[in-house]
Design a protein around this motif. Structure first.
Motif, mmCIF file in Angstrom:
data_model
loop_
_atom_site.group_PDB
_atom_site.id
_atom_site.type_symbol
_atom_site.label_atom_id
_atom_site.label_comp_id
_atom_site.label_asym_id
_atom_site.label_seq_id
_atom_site.Cartn_x
_atom_site.Cartn_y
_atom_site.Cartn_z
ATOM 1 N N GLN A 83 0.813 -1.213 0.000
ATOM 2 C CA GLN A 83 0.000 0.000 0.000
ATOM 3 C C GLN A 83 0.850 1.268 0.000
ATOM 4 N N SER A 84 1.969 1.241 0.696
ATOM 5 C CA SER A 84 2.817 2.435 0.785
ATOM 6 C C SER A 84 3.921 2.464 -0.272
ATOM 7 N N ALA A 85 3.950 1.483 -1.178
ATOM 8 C CA ALA A 85 4.961 1.416 -2.248
ATOM 9 C C ALA A 85 6.361 1.637 -1.687
ATOM 10 N N THR A 86 6.697 0.888 -0.642
ATOM 11 C CA THR A 86 8.005 1.006 0.014
ATOM 12 C C THR A 86 9.125 0.771 -0.981
ATOM 13 N N LYS A 87 10.159 1.604 -0.908
ATOM 14 C CA LYS A 87 11.301 1.477 -1.808
ATOM 15 C C LYS A 87 12.500 0.900 -1.054
ATOM 16 N N LEU A 88 13.155 -0.062 -1.697
ATOM 17 C CA LEU A 88 14.379 -0.641 -1.172
ATOM 18 C C LEU A 88 15.486 -0.428 -2.189
ATOM 19 N N ALA A 157 12.434 -6.968 6.997
ATOM 20 C CA ALA A 157 12.815 -5.940 7.964
ATOM 21 C C ALA A 157 12.027 -4.656 7.768
ATOM 22 N N ALA A 158 11.678 -4.349 6.527
ATOM 23 C CA ALA A 158 11.049 -3.067 6.215
ATOM 24 C C ALA A 158 9.547 -3.043 6.469
ATOM 25 N N VAL A 159 8.855 -4.173 6.291
ATOM 26 C CA VAL A 159 7.386 -4.091 6.269
ATOM 27 C C VAL A 159 6.650 -5.034 7.217
ATOM 28 N N THR A 160 7.346 -5.935 7.914
ATOM 29 C CA THR A 160 6.617 -6.949 8.701
ATOM 30 C C THR A 160 6.618 -6.695 10.195
ATOM 31 N N GLU A 161 7.354 -5.706 10.674
ATOM 32 C CA GLU A 161 7.471 -5.435 12.107
ATOM 33 C C GLU A 161 8.091 -6.613 12.863
ATOM 34 N N VAL A 188 13.891 2.707 6.780
ATOM 35 C CA VAL A 188 12.576 2.078 6.641
ATOM 36 C C VAL A 188 12.389 0.885 7.583
ATOM 37 N N PHE A 189 13.362 0.634 8.459
ATOM 38 C CA PHE A 189 13.284 -0.545 9.309
ATOM 39 C C PHE A 189 12.501 -0.321 10.601
#
Length: 313
Positions: A83-88, A157-161, A188-189
């Motif tokens: 949903q937030s289009a996280t960038k890595l 690491a970035a999106v799963t908590e 983003v972590f």
């Protein structure tokens, strides 16, 4: 058998020319049969969009253009389909840049250099699958084995908590890239503790990590049969004994290599399941490649389609 010998000879010929020829002569082949040796697609399954980051886009201290080795590596931006289009951002080697020093390190550490070649399709599939399993990782301690550049581990690491993510590989050059990629994406972590680790399944003393992880993830790690025993022992050692814990592997059958790995798993008293249809979108794309989609002309299910293996104590 003859077909296998021919493919093997072609691979060694390609390697020989890569080591003794000029860079310009290794990028294109005069022998069209060489294009049939590799079944890897340039774009893989196309599940996670990515693009090359130009030098003028590299704004942060970590991404200064001067930090990129000329012609040997690139910075790639992966945009996660969430949903937030996280960038890595991942530093990666350019495909055609294997050299003698790489092979010297492989011999010294008794490892392969496949993690340096590229981000492999199974790693992309693992990352995409993990994106659909967010609750599985929340507040858990996770380790990725044989991670290569670490796309799946960085995504977790970035999106799963997750509470902690360790991204490991047995090649010291690869671990250097992992740490750079961790540094590049630290913003983003959130509260997740993320670190790199050098971990060779056949060599490492793991007593200080015994009974430590809720979840192990890995992709395309069962091809080399000489590492099966060490890999299974590593899984058995690292998984937590109390409470639910599991290892999630994604990788193709590759002849009988996966079956032999699962025999080793069973002989060590571990349980496993194997799923072929574990995600509708991945399966849809697999079927399109089977029908000879032009983006992956040499696609072969046995060598290219990752099965989902879940291993428990």
């Amino acid at each position: 058998m003859e077909k296998s010998k021919k493919a093997s000879s072609l691979r060694w010929g390609i390697l020989r020319r890569a080591l003794i020829s000029s860079p310009s002569s290794t990028t294109d082949s005069d022998d069209p049969s060489e294009t049939s040796v590799s079944r890897r697609a340039n774009l893989g399954f196309g599940l996670i969009p990515f693009q090359l980051v130009d030098n003028d886009q590299l704004k942060s201290e970590e991404f200064k253009p001067s930090s990129l080795s000329k012609g040997r590596e690139a910075c790639v931006c992966y945009t996660l389909p969430n949903q937030s289009a996280t960038k890595l951002f991942l530093y990666q080697r350019v495909d055609s840049c294997a050299n003698l020093d790489d092979f010297r390190i492989c011999n010294t550490y008794d490892i392969d250099n496949t993690g340096l070649v590229c981000s492999w399709p199974s790693e992309e599939v693992l990352a995409y699958y993990c994106l659909s399993q967010l609750d599985l990782f929340r507040s858990k301690k996770v380790i990725e084995l044989g991670s290569g550049y670490g796309l799946a581990g960085l995504l977790i690491a970035a999106v799963t908590e997750a509470s902690e993510v360790v991204i490991s590989d047995g090649n010291p050059q690869v671990v250097g890239y992992i740490q750079r990629n961790i540094n590049a994406n630290s913003s983003v972590f959130g509260g997740t503790n993320v670190k790199s680790m050098m971990l060779h399944w056949n060599h490492e003393e793991l007593s200080h990590f015994s009974n430590s992880f809720d979840i192990i993830v890995a992709s395309d790690c069962t091809f080399f049969k000489e590492f099966h025993k060490g890999l299974v022992q590593t899984i058995k050692c690292l998984l937590k004994k109390e409470g639910p814990s599991e290892a999630i592997f994604l990788g193709p059958k590759r002849g009988n290599s996966l079956d032999d790995f699962l025999k080793e798993v069973k002989e060590n008293g571990l349980r496993f399941t194997v799923d072929e249809m574990y995600d509708p979108e991945i399966w849809r794309r697999h079927e399109s490649f089977i029908k000879k989609n032009a983006t992956w002309p040499n696609y072969d299910k046995d060598h290219c389609y990752p099965l989902l293996v879940r291993i428990t104590l």
